[in-house]
Design an enzyme around this catalytic site. Structure first.
Site, short mmCIF file in Angstrom:
data_model
loop_
_atom_site.label_atom_id
_atom_site.label_comp_id
_atom_site.label_asym_id
_atom_site.label_seq_id
_atom_site.Cartn_x
_atom_site.Cartn_y
_atom_site.Cartn_z
N THR A 111 -0.87 -1.85 5.86
CA THR A 111 0.51 -2.29 5.74
C THR A 111 1.31 -1.37 4.82
O THR A 111 2.43 -0.97 5.15
CB THR A 111 0.55 -3.71 5.15
OG1 THR A 111 -0.40 -3.76 4.08
CG2 THR A 111 0.20 -4.75 6.18
N PHE A 131 6.76 -10.29 3.93
CA PHE A 131 5.53 -10.67 3.23
C PHE A 131 5.12 -12.10 3.55
O PHE A 131 4.32 -12.70 2.83
CB PHE A 131 5.71 -10.50 1.72
CG PHE A 131 5.79 -9.06 1.28
CD1 PHE A 131 4.64 -8.27 1.22
CD2 PHE A 131 7.00 -8.47 0.95
CE1 PHE A 131 4.69 -6.93 0.83
CE2 PHE A 131 7.07 -7.14 0.56
CZ PHE A 131 5.92 -6.36 0.50
N CYS A 155 2.10 -13.18 1.10
CA CYS A 155 1.24 -12.07 0.67
C CYS A 155 0.91 -12.15 -0.82
O CYS A 155 1.79 -12.18 -1.66
CB CYS A 155 1.94 -10.75 0.94
SG CYS A 155 0.94 -9.33 0.49
#
Ligand code: MNH
Length: 482
Positions: free
Chosen positions: A286, A419, A426
């Protein structure tokens, strides 16, 4: 209630063929959104997949009392079989004999709760600041490589950023050096991980019955997974023997020494290993994609490039990077935010109805669309983050100004979700942000970049994450090496 629009399904394959876009399944899903609107239904096997791409509906899906994370199909294991005892399970009872890491676990899994409570502080701002030197160590390796390659070399951008992010997370998480910049071939663990990820991704695109016939792929997948676990077990064993000695700035140390404030229990070794692997996977592709897209955006938008370089020069000059200087780069922050708006590198997340959610709560748009308990709701983050109702008609253009703090603050909460959301959002966000800011700042401070092919046109390479395909740059030092 209204029927949810859907393309005509085919018997047996469901809508699978609609996902068979030569470029990427994501592309196919976005094209279908253009045709069928901000919510549509696909039949995949026995379950319905609802695909959502408006900020208004995503705002509803972010209400954690109504909707919860549905662990991703591509990665999820078989259902956990019966578990022994309460709290921390014995762990060997899951479908493949291994516990789920944080990313793939369900909300109810006690292993998720335990890991979450132990790891949230280990990913907190202070701990991440403590990783500054290690991040800089790896970033400097990249800098030296590009400096030595010189301006006539072709830089395979995503490859080198992947080396960077992988080496960074391995060093920060468990004090281990993959030394990816010192070899052309990847570390065997990395080979196993790449093999595992590519087959996991392919599976999402194939009907289960086809996969079940591919015995060789099955064996390979399993042996790659076994290898990752073996390496992981070895790392945990070694650490237990020599002790961490690094305090809590290292994630492995936090997992070995940490106790769950709720139960007082520590994490089992197999769960620690599952999470180490999770961090290595979730923590590198990512961020490497983010860095790659950020450079592409700057190179395609000279005004933004000039503005960000000016900011870096004003704040850093030729001085070494420090945490306090890194916190003074609003335009660079906006460049990263705008990059993740247009190309969120984790491009989709899945929700489902929360248990016991019924009536009007089990609908979207005030009773308009009824949601069934078995429905998987797929949020197309990139399409949602281009919702013209929020971002206007120029939503598809790269304009960092809209992400400067004063404008960012005014956006609806749900309008920027690269996120993810809520307690399943996240855990590595602060880590990724510090790393990305540092690397961008160091590179902009030291090099002038240009595209190898000025006519480069973005194509997306999709695995579980997205990256720009075949992006090649050239880098020339702005000042001599200091
Ligand atoms: Mn990360 C969850 C995006 C960097 C570790 N991450 C998520 C989710 C998104 C996401 C979206 C939510 C998924 C879902 O709802 O199903 N993560 C990113 C992006 C970057 C990123 C765009 C970088 C840019 N992530 C990182 C880093 C790490 C990491 C770095 C580790 C060091 N992420 C995780 C973990 C989870 C997660 C672990 C699962 C958290 C949980 O469910 O408890």
């Amino acid at each position: 209630t209204h029927p949810i629009p859907h393309p005509p399904p085919l018997p047996f394959l469901g809508n699978l063929l609609d996902l068979m876009d030569p470029e990427s399944p994501l592309n196919a899903l976005e094209n279908l959104a253009d045709t069928y609107g901000p919510i549509y239904k696909l039949m995949k096997g026995k379950t319905n997949m609802l695909v959502v791409s408006s900020v208004a509906m995503v705002a509803e899906l972010c209400d954690e009392s109504r909707f919860v994370k549905a662990p991703p199909m591509a990665l999820s294991k078989k259902k956990p079989e019966e578990k022994e005892g309460e709290g921390s399970s014995k762990g060997k009872e899951k479908g493949n004999g291994r516990p789920a890491g944080m990313f793939t676990a369900t909300n109810e899994d006690p292993d998720w709760g335990q890991a979450h409570r132990i790891l949230v502080p280990a990913f907190g701002p202070l701990a991440i600041e403590g990783m500054f030197d290690q991040m800089q160590d790896i970033a400097t390796q990249l800098l030296l490589k590009w400096a030595r390659l010189g301006p006539s070399s072709q830089i395979a951008v995503t490859d080198d950023f992947t080396r960077l992010t992988l080496d960074t997370i391995a060093l920060c998480a468990m004090d281990y050096r993959f030394n990816s910049f010192y070899s052309d071939s990847m570390h065997p663990f990395v080979d196993a991980m790449v093999g595992f990820l590519s087959e996991s991704g392919n599976r999402a695109k194939r009907p289960a019955i086809v996969t079940s016939l591919m015995k060789r792929k099955e064996k390979q997948l399993k042996s790659n997974q076994d290898f990752m676990f073996l390496v992981g077990e070895d790392l945990v064993k070694q650490r237990r023997e020599k002790g961490s000695g690094k305090g809590n700035t290292d994630l492995l140390g936090a997992m070995i020494e940490g106790r769950d404030p709720k139960t007082g229990l520590g994490m089992r070794d197999d769960l620690i290993v599952a999470n180490i692997i999770t961090f290595l996977i979730a923590g590198h592709e990512t961020t490497s994609g983010l860095l790659s897209f950020a450079f592409l955006n700057l190179l395609k938008n000279p005004d933004a490039y000039q503005a960000v370089q000016q900011e870096v020069d004003n704040i850093l000059g030729r001085n070494a990077i420090s945490l306090s200087r890194l916190s003074k780069l609003p335009y660079l922050n906006a460049v990263l935010r705008e990059t993740l708006r247009l190309t969120p590198t984790a491009p989709a997340i899945q929700k489902q109805l929360a248990p016991n959610c019924t009536g009007a709560n089990a609908t979207l748009e005030d009773g308009k669309f009824k949601i069934e308990p078995d429905d998987k709701i797929f949020i197309l983050i990139g399409a949602m983050q281009c919702d013209p109702l929020v971002y206007g008609e120029d939503a598809k253009e790269f304009k960092p100004e809209r992400m400067l703090e004063e404008n960012f603050k005014k956006l609806p909460d749900a309008a920027w979700k690269p996120f993810g959301n809520g307690m399943r959002g996240c855990i590595g966000r602060a880590f990724a942000w510090q790393e990305a800011l540092m690397v961008m700042a160091m590179l902009l401070q030291n090099f002038d970049f240009r595209l190898h092919d000025p006519a480069y046109k973005l194509r997306i390479k999709q695995t579980l994450t997205i990256k720009p395909k075949d992006l090649v740059m050239r880098a020339s030092l702005r000042h001599g090496m200091s």
